[in-house]
Design a protein around this motif. Structure first.
Motif, short mmCIF file in Angstrom:
data_model
loop_
_atom_site.label_atom_id
_atom_site.label_comp_id
_atom_site.label_asym_id
_atom_site.label_seq_id
_atom_site.Cartn_x
_atom_site.Cartn_y
_atom_site.Cartn_z
N SER A 1 -6.90 4.91 -10.64
CA SER A 1 -6.17 4.25 -11.72
C SER A 1 -6.29 2.74 -11.57
CB SER A 1 -4.70 4.65 -11.72
OG SER A 1 -4.05 4.19 -10.55
N ASP B 1 -0.64 -2.35 -4.67
CA ASP B 1 -0.01 -3.18 -5.69
C ASP B 1 -0.18 -4.62 -5.25
OD1 ASP B 1 2.62 -4.69 -6.71
OD2 ASP B 1 2.15 -3.07 -8.10
N GLN C 1 0.83 -1.20 0.00
CA GLN C 1 0.00 0.00 0.00
C GLN C 1 0.87 1.25 0.00
OE1 GLN C 1 -0.68 1.93 3.24
NE2 GLN C 1 -1.83 3.46 2.10
N CYS D 1 -3.13 3.76 -2.92
CA CYS D 1 -2.86 2.79 -3.98
C CYS D 1 -2.44 1.45 -3.39
CB CYS D 1 -1.74 3.30 -4.89
SG CYS D 1 -2.09 4.90 -5.67
N CYS E 1 -5.57 2.51 -7.65
CA CYS E 1 -5.61 3.65 -6.73
C CYS E 1 -7.06 4.10 -6.57
CB CYS E 1 -4.78 4.81 -7.24
SG CYS E 1 -2.99 4.48 -7.37
N THR F 1 -0.46 8.54 -2.98
CA THR F 1 0.00 9.35 -4.09
C THR F 1 -1.04 10.43 -4.39
OG1 THR F 1 0.90 9.26 -6.35
CG2 THR F 1 -1.07 7.94 -5.91
#
Length: 230
Positions: free
Chosen positions: A188, A168, A154, A166, A179, A157
């Motif tokens: 995103s 991953d 985590q 965000c 995100c 941004t």
């Protein structure tokens, strides 16, 4: 179809219940530990609130193309427009517009039930076209959070001038990154949908919506399949 807010809450509660039994795994952000259930619950709450908000979000797609998600309240309306077509849900109709050659055809069907959120119908239709939606991303995130083998990172941004959280995800051979803004909009997404690579990023966000976002494209052929009213 159940309300999206109920779906989101169910996903979050399910994650918390299972993780309470199996043990909480950490998400690292500059040394700050955050449980998997915490991040799922936080992002679910954000997206849940966004379903009842008024906003317009424009997304950048590969090849310089764009897509737009629009929502308005009083009356509740929702639209998802992309280069190949457009879905709308209003009090009058649910509409699917598609482009073939130089012609645009719009098919009007029965509107959503009075107590249903128009965005639920629009997002469900968009997913059938292989488009990325906030509920789809929430489902992927929840599945990863419940998988003890998944690696979840985590971070924070800024996307289109908005603060965003965000994540991953590395899950066996699969991976995706997403995100979500503080307003609850999808900021995103990069990953695969039905085996195909998909990428989009929020480029503009407005808390107002032009009413034209819910109109039929100019010059479109219209097929009205709504039941006749007496």
């Amino acid at each position: 179809m159940p309300a999206a807010s109920t779906t989101f809450r169910t996903l979050a509660v399910s994650a918390i219940t299972l993780l309470t039994v199996t043990g909480c795994q950490a998400l690292n952000d500059a040394g700050r530990a955050m449980g998997r259930a915490d991040i799922v619950n936080d992002l679910a709450a954000r997206m849940d609130r966004a379903l009842e908000s008024t906003y317009s979000a424009e997304y950048q797609l590969p090849g310089g193309k764009t897509a737009t998600i629009s929502q308005a309240q009083d009356p509740a309306r929702s639209a998802y427009a992309w280069p190949g077509g457009k879905f709308t849900a209003t009090e009058e109709a649910t509409t699917r517009c598609g482009v073939k050659g130089e012609r645009t055809t719009c098919v009007l069907d029965t509107p959503p039930a009075p107590n249903a959120k128009p965005s639920v119908a629009v997002f469900a239709a968009a997913e059938r076209e292989g488009l990325v939606t906030p509920p789809m991303v929430m489902g992927l995130l929840t599945t990863a959070a419940l998988d003890p083998s998944a690696v979840i990172t985590q971070s924070d941004t800024t996307v289109a001038g908005l603060h965003a959280t965000c994540v991953d995800i590395r899950q066996n051979a699969d991976a995706f990154a997403a995100c979500v803004t503080g307003e609850g909009t999808l900021g995103s997404f990069t990953g695969r949908i039905d085996g195909e690579p998909v990428e989009l990023a929020l480029s503009r966000y407005h808390e107002q919506v032009d009413g034209a976002a819910f109109d039929l494209p100019p010059g479109a052929d219209v097929v009205d399949r709504r039941p006749a009213t007496s």
